[in-house]
Write a protein that holds these residues in place. Structure first.
Motif, PDB file in Angstrom:
ATOM      1  N   LYS A   1      -7.538  -0.277   1.181  1.00 50.13           N
ATOM      2  CA  LYS A   1      -7.457   1.198   0.538  1.00 50.13           C
ATOM      3  C   LYS A   1      -9.625   1.381   0.475  1.00 50.13           C
ATOM      4  O   LYS A   1      -9.737   0.968  -0.404  1.00 50.13           O
ATOM      5  CB  LYS A   1      -7.173   2.579   0.372  1.00 50.13           C
ATOM      6  CG  LYS A   1      -6.924   3.304   0.422  1.00 50.13           C
ATOM      7  CD  LYS A   1      -6.331   4.264  -1.165  1.00 50.13           C
ATOM      8  CE  LYS A   1      -7.208   5.716  -1.164  1.00 50.13           C
ATOM      9  NZ  LYS A   1      -6.381   6.512  -2.142  1.00 50.13           N
TER      10      LYS A   1
ATOM     11  N   GLN B   1       1.124  -1.352   0.176  1.00 51.87           N
ATOM     12  CA  GLN B   1      -0.249  -0.002   0.320  1.00 51.87           C
ATOM     13  C   GLN B   1       0.784   1.447  -0.140  1.00 51.87           C
ATOM     14  O   GLN B   1       1.389   1.586   1.127  1.00 51.87           O
ATOM     15  CB  GLN B   1      -0.993  -0.405   0.881  1.00 51.87           C
ATOM     16  CG  GLN B   1      -2.435   1.139   1.047  1.00 51.87           C
ATOM     17  CD  GLN B   1      -2.698   1.141   0.301  1.00 51.87           C
ATOM     18  OE1 GLN B   1      -2.207   1.680  -0.683  1.00 51.87           O
ATOM     19  NE2 GLN B   1      -3.702   0.689  -0.171  1.00 51.87           N
TER      20      GLN B   1
ATOM     21  N   TRP C   1      -3.018   4.998   4.583  1.00 50.98           N
ATOM     22  CA  TRP C   1      -4.700   3.725   4.441  1.00 50.98           C
ATOM     23  C   TRP C   1      -3.712   2.790   4.743  1.00 50.98           C
ATOM     24  O   TRP C   1      -2.792   2.408   4.772  1.00 50.98           O
ATOM     25  CB  TRP C   1      -4.582   3.840   3.070  1.00 50.98           C
ATOM     26  CG  TRP C   1      -4.946   5.746   3.083  1.00 50.98           C
ATOM     27  CD1 TRP C   1      -4.596   6.109   1.798  1.00 50.98           C
ATOM     28  CD2 TRP C   1      -6.256   6.288   2.772  1.00 50.98           C
ATOM     29  NE1 TRP C   1      -5.552   7.551   1.465  1.00 50.98           N
ATOM     30  CE2 TRP C   1      -6.635   7.600   2.528  1.00 50.98           C
ATOM     31  CE3 TRP C   1      -7.381   5.601   4.211  1.00 50.98           C
ATOM     32  CZ2 TRP C   1      -7.223   7.673   2.509  1.00 50.98           C
ATOM     33  CZ3 TRP C   1      -8.488   6.605   4.277  1.00 50.98           C
ATOM     34  CH2 TRP C   1      -8.685   7.743   3.343  1.00 50.98           C
TER      35      TRP C   1
END
Length: 308
Positions: free
Chosen positions: A122, A113, A118
């Motif tokens: 997400k 990610q 996040w």
């Protein structure tokens, strides 16, 4: 379209349907899969090893993985939809389901990610106040690759459907960017090879290289290492001269002409090979303001990086 295991190679187009015995095995395995651990933005090697080992013995699993890899990287491949609706019905889309989905994706590449604020998955919900063309908006989300303005974009982008638009719209759209480029005039391809295009900002990102601005749409690299760096939004946000804007518009038109579309259902996850295809979304149905927040369309997004 046939289920994995009912045809040679277990493949039905770009949709991967799991046979019942594999679904049952994965439902049982999901209950005991450990939570993932992270090193920076990436799943750790120990998590990858554990997940791959846990799923390896499930009946027909290797055939399903082979079908998935072929769909993503074969001569005409570039995207796949893995249909886990029955598993989502059995487990719900909570921690167990997400661990299972992450484990399956680990067979393709390494989940990560790059948006540092996040979690691994997400949320992409529906925001009635967002600009309509954004991923969380309600309007047409034109063709694009994710993180177009970084030097090392994710190899794959993944979208997991938690809830489709309850009013029945919001189909996913995809287009083979490489084929669209081949349909262009040589003069247009030459213009798209110029570093003349810009889009977006570089903010709170990790493990995607550096900001790339301006960038060329065509980088001249081989298919599996280079990108068609395209987002339709750059047509409005780049300070382009008429010739470069016209070449990008011609490419956008070719992408639309070659698009495919389908509506993701609960439990489906879409994987897009960003070296080959671009993606987007048709508008959601009118009347979203009459749908309660907890029932509006919701996707979860995760990215994948090939091992170097």
């Amino acid at each position: 379209m046939a289920a994995v295991g009912s045809l040679p190679h277990g493949r039905a187009g770009t949709f991967i349907y799991l046979p019942g015995r594999l679904e049952e095995a994965l439902i049982d395995l999901a209950k005991d899969l450990p939570a993932w651990s992270m090193k920076g933005t990436f799943l750790t090697d120990s998590t990858l090893t554990r997940y791959r080992a846990e799923l390896a013995s499930a009946p027909n699993y290797q055939e399903a993985v082979s079908a998935l890899l072929e769909a993503l990287g074969g001569a005409s491949g570039g995207y796949a939809v893995v249909r886990l609706g029955n598993i989502a019905h059995a487990l719900g889309i909570g921690d167990g389901f997400l661990r299972l989905a992450t484990a399956i994706l680990s067979a393709v590449a390494v989940p990560f990610q790059p948006f540092t604020r996040w979690p691994l998955w997400k949320e992409l919900g529906t925001n009635l106040n967002a600009k309509p063309g954004l991923s969380t908006g309600v309007g047409y989300n034109a063709f694009h690759m994710d993180l177009v303005n970084v030097t090392h974009p994710p190899d794959y982008t993944t979208l997991l459907c938690v809830r489709p638009d309850p009013l029945g719209a919001g189909a996913s759209i995809l287009s083979n960017a490489r084929e669209a480029v081949c349909r262009l005039a040589p003069s247009s391809r030459a213009l798209l090879a110029d570093a003349a295009y810009r889009y977006g900002s570089f903010f709170e990102l990790s493990d995607v290289g550096e900001e790339y601005a301006p960038f060329p749409v065509l980088d001249g690299k081989p298919v599996d290492t280079g990108f068609v760096r395209f987002t339709a939004k750059m047509l409005a946000e780049s300070d382009l001269d008429e010739e470069h804007a016209s070449a990008a518009k011609e490419l956008a038109d070719q992408m639309v002409a070659g698009q495919v579309s389908f509506t993701l259902q609960r439990g489906d996850f879409l994987i897009v090979n960003q070296h080959r295809w671009v993606h987007g979304r048709e508008p959601l149905a009118e009347g979203q303001h009459e749908v309660s927040h907890e029932k509006r369309r919701l996707l979860l997004q995760l990215f994948l990086r090939r091992r170097s």
